[in-house]
Design an enzyme around this catalytic site. Sequence first.
Site, PDB file in Angstrom:
ATOM      1  N   GLY A 130     -13.905  11.546  26.323  1.00 52.63           N
ATOM      2  CA  GLY A 130     -13.809  12.718  27.409  1.00 52.63           C
ATOM      3  C   GLY A 130     -13.834  11.645  28.879  1.00 52.63           C
ATOM      4  O   GLY A 130     -12.888  11.165  29.386  1.00 52.63           O
TER       5      GLY A 130
ATOM      6  N   ASN B 152     -17.179  12.251  18.808  1.00 49.46           N
ATOM      7  CA  ASN B 152     -17.134  12.406  20.326  1.00 49.46           C
ATOM      8  C   ASN B 152     -18.454  12.049  20.836  1.00 49.46           C
ATOM      9  O   ASN B 152     -19.522  12.597  20.293  1.00 49.46           O
ATOM     10  CB  ASN B 152     -16.481  13.745  20.674  1.00 49.46           C
ATOM     11  CG  ASN B 152     -16.748  13.976  22.347  1.00 49.46           C
ATOM     12  OD1 ASN B 152     -17.418  15.181  22.533  1.00 49.46           O
ATOM     13  ND2 ASN B 152     -16.197  13.196  23.170  1.00 49.46           N
ATOM     14  N   GLY B 153     -18.649  11.343  22.132  1.00 57.45           N
ATOM     15  CA  GLY B 153     -19.535  11.320  22.760  1.00 57.45           C
ATOM     16  C   GLY B 153     -19.852   9.719  23.056  1.00 57.45           C
ATOM     17  O   GLY B 153     -19.920   8.930  22.245  1.00 57.45           O
TER      18      GLY B 153
ATOM     19  N   CYS C  36     -20.095  23.227  25.158  1.00 56.50           N
ATOM     20  CA  CYS C  36     -20.552  23.375  26.576  1.00 56.50           C
ATOM     21  C   CYS C  36     -21.843  23.695  26.853  1.00 56.50           C
ATOM     22  O   CYS C  36     -22.280  24.951  26.677  1.00 56.50           O
ATOM     23  CB  CYS C  36     -19.425  24.073  27.470  1.00 56.50           C
ATOM     24  SG  CYS C  36     -19.690  23.941  29.327  1.00 56.50           S
TER      25      CYS C  36
END
Length: 322
Positions: A208, A184-185, A84
Amino acid sequence: MAGVTDRPFRQLCKQLGAGYAVSEMAASDPRLWASEKTSRRINHDGEMEPKAVQIAGADPAMLAASARFNVERGAQIIDINMGCPVKKVCNSWCGSALLQNEALVGRILDAVVAAVDVPVTLKFRTGWDRQHKNALVIARMAEASGIAMLTLHGRTRADGYSGEAEYDTIAAVKAAVGIPVVANGDITSPRKAKQVLAHTGADAVMIGRAAQGRPWIFREIDHYLRTGETLAAPTVVEVRALMQEHLRAHYAFYGDYIGLRTARKHIGWYVRELPGGEDFRQRMNRLESCEEQLAAVDAFFESQAAYGERLQYGLSEQRLAA
Ligand SMILES: Cc1cc2nc3c(=O)[nH]c(=O)nc-3n(C[C@H](O)[C@H](O)[C@H](O)COP(=O)(O)O)c2cc1C
């Protein structure tokens, strides 16, 4: 995702094809465990298994205690957040800020793995900034510490959410470790999921932002990966029913006062690419009771039938920018 993937939303994603979903990050500081926000974030009553809880913090002993606390409350997997980038997290030296201090990362991983007998996983970024990409070092340390799985977001901490995620570092990490790696991304479509899996060799992809207002993206990706065919958009009838289910679960979880307000962003995401969606969002934001909100959303989705049996819903790159 903090503020998004609460229990009702995770349930919906799992019903609609997500193989796995992790809680919003929960503070590791015990002074916050009784707070309304944190206790909601670690509430897994009735959740489909496995129940995975993400913890955030910077103190190895505190994180270990937090892991134990969550396992006692039913967590079956503990995920450590080193991904984060937001200030609130980084100022207190946790999230992706930790990537700058490899010795501390090692102590945290060792402490949390030793504290619980459930699998511990790690979510992280490719490095502190583009000059200091240490994902490989961190990944090897994690594997040596007994971390069971890695999820890697293809951006550095300094990138925030700008630019595009890169997948070469994820490929390098996958090649270097023997534990499962999740890529991820910026995965926004079934086709992109397939490309990223092929490019990285990763064992899975994590979605996400593209799931915001589109929880059925999981079954779309699953279908495409299994068959090579694109699944048709959901029908208006299905989404109308699904919206009612999501909103009722949301109000029940948060109570009417907070539920009404926090539901607005979800509704905004659901409608933003639909005909009349922006006008509706503005009107809906002014409604002051859950009953009115529920009825307005129902009427909006009923009206979508005028455009076709299925939602006129194109997943576009602008969704991520919004
Ligand atoms: C609003 C928001 C909240 C997030 N909260 C968390 C979090 O609590 N824990 C975490 O590991 N990542 C969090 N993330 C990062 C996402 O998990 C993910 O790594 C990032 O958004 C990139 O993936 P995407 O392009 O599929 O969205 C958050 C992202 C957003 C946009």
